[in-house]
Design a protein around this motif. Structure first.
Motif, PDB file in Angstrom:
ATOM      1  N   PRO A  93       0.810  -1.224   0.000  1.00 46.32           N
ATOM      2  CA  PRO A  93       0.000   0.000   0.000  1.00 46.32           C
ATOM      3  C   PRO A  93       0.844   1.275   0.000  1.00 46.32           C
ATOM      4  O   PRO A  93       1.621   1.497   0.928  1.00 46.32           O
ATOM      5  CB  PRO A  93      -0.785  -0.114   1.317  1.00 46.32           C
ATOM      6  N   PRO A  94       0.701   2.112  -1.022  1.00 48.50           N
ATOM      7  CA  PRO A  94       1.428   3.386  -1.031  1.00 48.50           C
ATOM      8  C   PRO A  94       1.027   4.279   0.139  1.00 48.50           C
ATOM      9  O   PRO A  94       1.837   5.056   0.632  1.00 48.50           O
ATOM     10  CB  PRO A  94       1.030   4.022  -2.359  1.00 48.50           C
ATOM     11  N   CYS A  95      -0.222   4.156   0.609  1.00 48.75           N
ATOM     12  CA  CYS A  95      -0.673   4.982   1.734  1.00 48.75           C
ATOM     13  C   CYS A  95       0.152   4.663   2.973  1.00 48.75           C
ATOM     14  O   CYS A  95       0.470   5.538   3.769  1.00 48.75           O
ATOM     15  CB  CYS A  95      -2.161   4.769   2.007  1.00 48.75           C
ATOM     16  N   PRO A 100       3.285   8.778   8.357  1.00 48.58           N
ATOM     17  CA  PRO A 100       4.452   9.018   9.219  1.00 48.58           C
ATOM     18  C   PRO A 100       4.426   8.244  10.538  1.00 48.58           C
ATOM     19  O   PRO A 100       5.448   8.141  11.200  1.00 48.58           O
ATOM     20  CB  PRO A 100       4.381  10.527   9.471  1.00 48.58           C
ATOM     21  N   VAL A 101       3.269   7.721  10.923  1.00 52.30           N
ATOM     22  CA  VAL A 101       3.174   7.048  12.225  1.00 52.30           C
ATOM     23  C   VAL A 101       3.139   5.533  12.022  1.00 52.30           C
ATOM     24  O   VAL A 101       2.248   5.014  11.344  1.00 52.30           O
ATOM     25  CB  VAL A 101       1.900   7.497  12.982  1.00 52.30           C
ATOM     26  N   LYS A 125      -2.085  14.337   6.138  1.00 52.19           N
ATOM     27  CA  LYS A 125      -2.984  13.601   5.241  1.00 52.19           C
ATOM     28  C   LYS A 125      -2.232  12.934   4.097  1.00 52.19           C
ATOM     29  O   LYS A 125      -2.676  12.953   2.955  1.00 52.19           O
ATOM     30  CB  LYS A 125      -4.039  14.528   4.641  1.00 52.19           C
ATOM     31  N   GLN A 126      -1.082  12.398   4.420  1.00 54.01           N
ATOM     32  CA  GLN A 126      -0.280  11.842   3.340  1.00 54.01           C
ATOM     33  C   GLN A 126      -0.858  10.575   2.752  1.00 54.01           C
ATOM     34  O   GLN A 126      -0.600  10.245   1.606  1.00 54.01           O
ATOM     35  CB  GLN A 126       1.131  11.576   3.835  1.00 54.01           C
ATOM     36  N   CYS A 127      -1.624   9.819   3.561  1.00 55.45           N
ATOM     37  CA  CYS A 127      -2.221   8.601   3.024  1.00 55.45           C
ATOM     38  C   CYS A 127      -3.055   8.938   1.798  1.00 55.45           C
ATOM     39  O   CYS A 127      -2.996   8.265   0.775  1.00 55.45           O
ATOM     40  CB  CYS A 127      -3.057   7.888   4.080  1.00 55.45           C
ATOM     41  N   ARG A 144      -8.807  12.431  11.353  1.00 52.38           N
ATOM     42  CA  ARG A 144      -8.382  11.053  11.124  1.00 52.38           C
ATOM     43  C   ARG A 144      -8.863  10.610   9.740  1.00 52.38           C
ATOM     44  O   ARG A 144      -9.868  11.109   9.243  1.00 52.38           O
ATOM     45  CB  ARG A 144      -8.965  10.129  12.186  1.00 52.38           C
ATOM     46  N   ALA A 145      -8.151   9.655   9.179  1.00 48.29           N
ATOM     47  CA  ALA A 145      -8.481   9.184   7.831  1.00 48.29           C
ATOM     48  C   ALA A 145      -9.303   7.898   7.896  1.00 48.29           C
ATOM     49  O   ALA A 145      -9.089   7.058   8.785  1.00 48.29           O
ATOM     50  CB  ALA A 145      -7.208   8.946   7.031  1.00 48.29           C
TER      51      ALA A 145
END
Lengths: 285, 264
Positions: A93-95, A100-101, A125-127, A144-145
């Motif tokens: 998964p690229p997400c 970062p966590v 929100k990098q995912c 949160r995503a």
């Protein structure tokens, strides 16, 4: 546990949206008021969007959405395309790469990718930027995503995901990945005789794949784009003023050239790195 | 100052990045010498893994990639129609060969481009643009095969995969290590903080940097000895990972300033 997969046979889908409802019911997600077809904007007004698709896009409260698209066919008759859209559950998964966590984004042994809500939050929100399909959606209030969780709790109990369980025509199927791949292949061979454009989307590198009768664009399913983050970066660097060149005369390829000669600047860089024979000649190393 | 990209430029470059990324991921028709098994041995000797002159891109794949890039150029009107027409004629006539462009750009053979440009009357940036982007598709797929992110044992001023020069640098988030990115194949590798990657000068008196704004994550490192510059982004001052090929495009205003200041 063996690796599992969800196989969506679009040739059997009737567009009933039962999967969308079942997903909401299982995960306790509220219904969303009809919004204009704008991603992420929930405007509290009843406005007909011209499509059966509702809400307009996936959101932090809608993890599975049946996309509808109407189109005039070459014979002048209306063609209606519909299929559920959700996370593809990528092999790598690229997400996860973008998060970062550690421990937030988990690729489960079942093949599902789920987000650990407890650990997630307050980031860039990098995912969403890393996802080549634009699937994860952010809840601005709790930061949160969210996205499809592969019904990981049900799967670990030996059950099928809620959407699979409920799908009346059996278009959404679930089982061992190898078995699902075989089914998809076999079905493709049958379907292709009447539908030459039929294809497997996005491929078998994912734990959720589709059999589509037409190209993915017809169903408004995104083609994998791994440069979404980069495009966002370039867009952010856009000028707010008018470009300094005259409209119509501007040529992006020579834009760098205008700043000092792209061609020549590049040559100098290359020149300095190599001697005329093309061998590397660098401070005695 | 920082937001100075014309929309057409950012849309066009975004489209090119998407093509590069998608085609590189396919890894079709990519052949190069020597094989990955010899990479480690060559790196130990200070040689980049690949020999540029041995690159042998599959003809059909190359043609397909060229057509995609060409379509994007046309879509955004990035080059004049007469020039593209001329390029097509030269290709038909066998005077410009795509595989040759790839090999020459990977080898950093500037002479070839100067001569070809002079002989054909085609603007050098057109030739370099197509050569660069075709080579990038080809090389970045290869570069993924190199073990070890930021291959830290390398410490040289040229790329461990293709031997080309770095285009941009970053100070990475965790330890502030200086990481260079290859101008051609996007490979990342660790380099010394106080040393010019272009001339090897490590005298701190000659190595300076300037910033446009004090708080900016971007700076330009310059070497007074060779008068070269390299843009640097401090990853600790931005959100998320810096993708250097994009940062390079997004910070063209810094190139402009650096060149005005007499660096190249």
């Amino acid at each position: 546990m063996t690796e599992k997969a969800i196989f969506i046979d679009t040739s059997k889908c009737i567009g009933c949206r039962a999967c969308q409802v079942a997903c909401k019911q299982w995960w306790g997600l509220p219904a969303e008021l009809p919004a204009e077809n704008v991603a992420g904007s929930v405007q509290f007004q009843y406005k007909f969007s011209g499509s059966y698709q509702n809400p307009g896009d996936l959101s932090h409260q809608t993890w599975n959405l049946v996309r509808f698209k109407e189109e005039a066919g070459s014979d002048g008759k209306m063609k209606w395309f519909f299929t559920p859209d959700r996370c593809r559950h990528c092999k790598n998964p690229p997400c996860q790469e973008g998060c970062p966590v550690p421990g937030v984004i988990v690729k489960d042994e079942s093949g599902g990718v789920y987000y650990n809500v407890e650990k997630c939050g307050d980031c860039a929100k990098q995912c969403a930027e890393y996802c080549p399909f634009g699937i994860p959606k952010f809840d601005g209030d709790i930061r949160r995503a969210f996205k499809c969780r592969f019904c990981i709790d049900r799967v670990h109990e030996g059950k099928t995901p809620a959407c699979v369980k409920t799908c009346p025509p059996g278009a959404i199927q679930f089982g061992d990945k190898t078995e699902m791949m075989d089914k998809a292949q076999a079905r493709l061979a049958v379907i292709q005789t009447d539908n030459p454009e039929a294809n497997i989307y996005p491929g078998f590198d994912y734990n959720n794949f589709w059999l589509l009768l037409y190209a993915p664009e017809k169903y408004s399913l995104a083609q994998a784009d791994f440069t979404r983050k980069e495009k966002a970066r370039l867009a952010a660097a856009r000028t707010s003023r008018k470009p300094f060149t005259v409209a119509g005369f501007f040529k992006p390829l020579t834009y760098l050239g205008m700043l000092g000669g792209l061609g020549l600047a590049f040559f100098r860089r290359v020149d300095a790195g190599k001697n005329p024979e093309g061998k590397i000649d660098r401070h005695g190393k | 100052m920082e937001n100075n990209l014309p929309r057409e430029f950012s849309d066009f470059q975004g489209g090119i990045l998407e093509i590069r990324s998608r085609l590189a991921a396919g890894k079709r028709g990519l052949r190069a010498e020597p094989g990955p098994d010899q990479a480690e041995e060559r790196l130990k000797q200070g040689l980049p893994w690949l020999e540029a002159e041995t690159l042998n891109p599959d003809g059909d794949f190359l043609e397909m990639a060229f057509q995609e890039i060409l379509a994007m150029v046309k879509k955004h009107g990035a080059a004049g129609e007469e020039e593209l027409q001329r390029l097509e004629e030269l290709r038909q006539g066998g005077r410009i060969e795509l595989a040759e462009l790839v090999r020459k750009i990977a080898a950093g053979n500037a002479e070839y481009f100067k001569k070809t440009s002079a002989a054909t009357g085609l603007a050098p940036e057109i030739l370099v643009f197509f050569a660069e982007n075709l080579a990038r598709i080809f090389l970045s797929a290869q570069a993924e095969g190199l073990p070890g992110k930021y291959s830290s044992a390398w410490l040289r001023g040229y790329c461990p995969v293709c031997g080309n020069e770095p285009r941009m640098a970053k100070l990475e988030r965790q330890q502030g290590k200086r990481v260079l990115a290859c101008s051609l194949c996007d490979t990342l590798w660790v380099f010394r903080r106080v040393e010019c990657p272009y001339c090897g000068n490590s005298n701190p008196r000659d190595l300076r940097f300037f910033q446009v704004k004090g708080e900016s994550p971007y700076r330009v490192d310059v070497c007074e000895k060779c008068k070269r510059y390299i843009k640097t982004v401090d990853e600790r001052k931005i959100e998320g990972e810096a993708i250097l090929r994009t940062e390079d495009l997004a910070t063209i205003y810094l190139d402009e300033i650096a060149r005005k200041e007499g660096y190249r």
